[in-house]
Motif scaffolding. Structure first.
Motif, mmCIF file in Angstrom:
data_model
loop_
_atom_site.group_PDB
_atom_site.id
_atom_site.type_symbol
_atom_site.label_atom_id
_atom_site.label_comp_id
_atom_site.label_asym_id
_atom_site.label_seq_id
_atom_site.Cartn_x
_atom_site.Cartn_y
_atom_site.Cartn_z
ATOM 1 N N SER A 175 0.826 -1.208 0.000
ATOM 2 C CA SER A 175 0.000 0.000 0.000
ATOM 3 C C SER A 175 0.857 1.253 0.000
ATOM 4 C CB SER A 175 -0.916 0.009 1.218
ATOM 5 O OG SER A 175 -1.827 -1.054 1.133
ATOM 6 N N PHE A 176 0.378 2.255 -0.688
ATOM 7 C CA PHE A 176 1.139 3.498 -0.803
ATOM 8 C C PHE A 176 0.230 4.691 -0.568
ATOM 9 C CE2 PHE A 176 2.803 0.188 -3.420
ATOM 10 C CZ PHE A 176 4.149 0.184 -3.095
ATOM 11 N N HIS A 177 0.686 5.580 0.285
ATOM 12 C CA HIS A 177 -0.037 6.832 0.460
ATOM 13 C C HIS A 177 0.203 7.713 -0.746
ATOM 14 C CE1 HIS A 177 -1.427 6.804 4.615
ATOM 15 N NE2 HIS A 177 -0.470 5.920 4.766
ATOM 16 N N VAL A 178 -0.837 8.303 -1.269
ATOM 17 C CA VAL A 178 -0.652 9.207 -2.398
ATOM 18 C C VAL A 178 -1.377 10.521 -2.115
ATOM 19 C CG1 VAL A 178 -0.287 7.476 -4.183
ATOM 20 C CG2 VAL A 178 -2.608 8.109 -3.569
ATOM 21 N N ALA A 179 -0.868 11.577 -2.700
ATOM 22 C CA ALA A 179 -1.490 12.885 -2.513
ATOM 23 C C ALA A 179 -2.802 12.944 -3.281
ATOM 24 C CB ALA A 179 -0.548 13.986 -2.980
ATOM 25 N N ASN A 180 -2.853 12.259 -4.420
ATOM 26 C CA ASN A 180 -4.065 12.197 -5.224
ATOM 27 C C ASN A 180 -3.966 10.964 -6.113
ATOM 28 O OD1 ASN A 180 -2.560 12.878 -7.706
ATOM 29 N ND2 ASN A 180 -2.326 14.845 -6.692
ATOM 30 N N VAL A 181 -5.059 10.627 -6.769
ATOM 31 C CA VAL A 181 -5.007 9.424 -7.615
ATOM 32 C C VAL A 181 -4.901 9.781 -9.097
ATOM 33 C CG1 VAL A 181 -6.040 7.774 -6.037
ATOM 34 C CG2 VAL A 181 -7.515 9.223 -7.425
ATOM 35 N N ALA A 182 -4.265 10.906 -9.378
ATOM 36 C CA ALA A 182 -4.035 11.295 -10.771
ATOM 37 C C ALA A 182 -2.971 10.383 -11.384
ATOM 38 C CB ALA A 182 -3.578 12.743 -10.839
ATOM 39 N N ALA A 183 -3.043 10.247 -12.695
ATOM 40 C CA ALA A 183 -2.121 9.364 -13.406
ATOM 41 C C ALA A 183 -0.658 9.677 -13.098
ATOM 42 C CB ALA A 183 -2.378 9.466 -14.908
ATOM 43 N N ALA A 184 -0.326 10.962 -13.052
ATOM 44 C CA ALA A 184 1.066 11.361 -12.842
ATOM 45 C C ALA A 184 1.586 10.896 -11.479
ATOM 46 C CB ALA A 184 1.187 12.876 -12.958
ATOM 47 N N THR A 185 0.703 10.761 -10.517
ATOM 48 C CA THR A 185 1.108 10.334 -9.181
ATOM 49 C C THR A 185 1.165 8.818 -9.083
ATOM 50 O OG1 THR A 185 -0.219 12.189 -8.401
ATOM 51 C CG2 THR A 185 0.621 10.672 -6.729
ATOM 52 N N VAL A 186 0.136 8.183 -9.612
ATOM 53 C CA VAL A 186 -0.039 6.752 -9.392
ATOM 54 C C VAL A 186 0.827 5.899 -10.324
ATOM 55 C CG1 VAL A 186 -1.729 4.879 -9.484
ATOM 56 C CG2 VAL A 186 -2.359 7.086 -8.504
ATOM 57 N N ARG A 187 0.968 6.346 -11.571
ATOM 58 C CA ARG A 187 1.658 5.529 -12.569
ATOM 59 C C ARG A 187 3.097 5.173 -12.191
ATOM 60 N NH1 ARG A 187 0.206 8.218 -17.798
ATOM 61 N NH2 ARG A 187 -1.961 7.612 -17.598
ATOM 62 N N PRO A 188 3.906 6.139 -11.737
ATOM 63 C CA PRO A 188 5.286 5.777 -11.375
ATOM 64 C C PRO A 188 5.353 4.736 -10.258
ATOM 65 C CG PRO A 188 5.011 8.162 -11.432
ATOM 66 C CD PRO A 188 3.656 7.571 -11.598
ATOM 67 N N ILE A 189 4.421 4.801 -9.330
ATOM 68 C CA ILE A 189 4.394 3.832 -8.223
ATOM 69 C C ILE A 189 4.101 2.441 -8.781
ATOM 70 C CG2 ILE A 189 3.166 3.127 -6.130
ATOM 71 C CD1 ILE A 189 2.591 6.088 -5.595
ATOM 72 N N LEU A 190 3.085 2.369 -9.628
ATOM 73 C CA LEU A 190 2.695 1.068 -10.170
ATOM 74 C C LEU A 190 3.790 0.505 -11.073
ATOM 75 C CD1 LEU A 190 -1.079 1.631 -10.939
ATOM 76 C CD2 LEU A 190 0.009 0.795 -8.854
ATOM 77 N N LYS A 191 4.416 1.392 -11.839
ATOM 78 C CA LYS A 191 5.479 0.957 -12.737
ATOM 79 C C LYS A 191 6.632 0.324 -11.970
ATOM 80 C CE LYS A 191 7.335 2.805 -16.745
ATOM 81 N NZ LYS A 191 7.841 3.945 -17.521
ATOM 82 N N ALA A 192 6.887 0.868 -10.783
ATOM 83 C CA ALA A 192 7.987 0.361 -9.971
ATOM 84 C C ALA A 192 7.613 -0.928 -9.247
ATOM 85 C CB ALA A 192 8.400 1.423 -8.954
ATOM 86 N N GLN A 193 6.319 -1.252 -9.206
ATOM 87 C CA GLN A 193 5.873 -2.405 -8.425
ATOM 88 C C GLN A 193 5.426 -3.591 -9.260
ATOM 89 O OE1 GLN A 193 6.102 -2.578 -5.151
ATOM 90 N NE2 GLN A 193 6.923 -0.507 -5.051
ATOM 91 N N ILE A 194 4.862 -3.316 -10.425
ATOM 92 C CA ILE A 194 4.174 -4.380 -11.161
ATOM 93 C C ILE A 194 4.978 -4.829 -12.375
ATOM 94 C CG2 ILE A 194 2.046 -4.994 -12.371
ATOM 95 C CD1 ILE A 194 0.652 -2.810 -10.708
ATOM 96 N N SER A 195 5.122 -6.127 -12.505
ATOM 97 C CA SER A 195 5.819 -6.701 -13.649
ATOM 98 C C SER A 195 4.946 -6.615 -14.895
ATOM 99 C CB SER A 195 6.142 -8.169 -13.355
ATOM 100 O OG SER A 195 6.487 -8.832 -14.551
ATOM 101 N N GLU A 196 5.600 -6.494 -16.024
ATOM 102 C CA GLU A 196 4.846 -6.472 -17.281
ATOM 103 C C GLU A 196 4.258 -7.846 -17.603
ATOM 104 O OE1 GLU A 196 7.148 -4.687 -20.399
ATOM 105 O OE2 GLU A 196 7.278 -2.769 -19.341
ATOM 106 N N LYS A 197 4.730 -8.853 -16.869
ATOM 107 C CA LYS A 197 4.185 -10.198 -17.073
ATOM 108 C C LYS A 197 2.873 -10.395 -16.328
ATOM 109 C CE LYS A 197 8.773 -12.252 -17.403
ATOM 110 N NZ LYS A 197 9.768 -12.788 -16.467
ATOM 111 N N ALA A 198 2.547 -9.459 -15.483
ATOM 112 C CA ALA A 198 1.361 -9.608 -14.623
ATOM 113 C C ALA A 198 0.081 -9.562 -15.439
ATOM 114 C CB ALA A 198 1.339 -8.512 -13.582
#
Ligand SMILES: [Zn+2]
Length: 232
Positions: A175-198
């Protein structure tokens, strides 16, 4: 020199090791790994509980500082893990399982396993990504009521903390605290966590579309009440 450092309490005593890790991981007080809530959680003390156990004031789940780390659920005392991490991080030529076995006083098998886990964590290999085995990964965002004093009187979602969670098939959750759920905020977090194989599953929020397209499979989950008519 390494010997002098290894005499420090966090390398010698398991309780000190835990306190050391709590201070490192939670500089502003414990953070619940289940729901992301930060703040005044309950410390469970006494003989009935294992040391270092906390209970979340929000989701009521229990946790320790090692949840979500490579030290979780290990029979090896935390201070020995810290020793191994230290030795491996200062060694220029690497530390063999044989050396770890001797220095930590653990079995060869345990030493080999510890070395393997630490190396993997240090190199940030792709195995650390969620869904790297092609498994399903779910992303969702939740709003937690912020119980902080400054939030009093605020209305709507503005006074709630936003948490984005990445949930693996086996139930593990990051889980990650975010300031907002805008793409610019959320995408880098997900990119660092989720494999492209998922195989990614998210709600219909547009924020996830771009990252979803990069995954091996992407589906949007719409929550329909179980009792909803099927339309036939
Ligand atoms: Zn919680």
């Amino acid at each position: 020199m390494a010997e002098a450092i290894l005499n420090q309490p966090q390398f010698q005593e398991v309780d000190k090791a835990r306190e050391y890790m709590e201070a490192l991981r939670w500089p502003n007080g414990p953070v619940c790994p289940h729901c992301g809530s930060a703040g005044q959680h309950y410390k469970l003390e006494g003989k009935a509980h294992r040391p270092g156990l906390w209970k979340c004031k929000d989701c009521r789940e229990q946790f320790t500082v090692t949840v979500g780390t490579l030290f979780a659920d290990s029979k090896v005392p935390l201070n020995k893990w810290l020793q191994a991490c230290y030795l491996m991080s200062v060694s220029k030529n690497g530390v063999s399982a044989k050396q770890l076995e001797r220095m930590l006083g653990v079995t060869y098998k345990t030493a080999w396993f510890m070395g393997h886990c630490i190396r993997e964590a240090m190199t940030g290999s792709h195995d650390a990504l969620v869904g790297g085995d092609g498994g399903s990964v779910e992303v969702d965002e939740t709003y937690r009521r912020n119980t902080g004093k400054q939030a009093k009187g605020a209305r709507g979602y503005a006074h709630k903390m936003k948490v984005v969670s990445v949930v693996e098939r086996n139930g593990h959750k990051r889980s990650f605290h975010v300031a907002n759920v805008a793409a610019a905020t959320v995408r880098p977090i997900l990119k660092a966590q989720i494999s492209e194989k998922a195989r990614l599953m998210t709600d219909a929020t547009a924020v996830y579309k771009k990252i979803g397209r990069k995954c091996s499979e992407y589906s949007v989950v719409t929550l329909v009440p179980a009792s909803a008519p099927t339309g036939t």
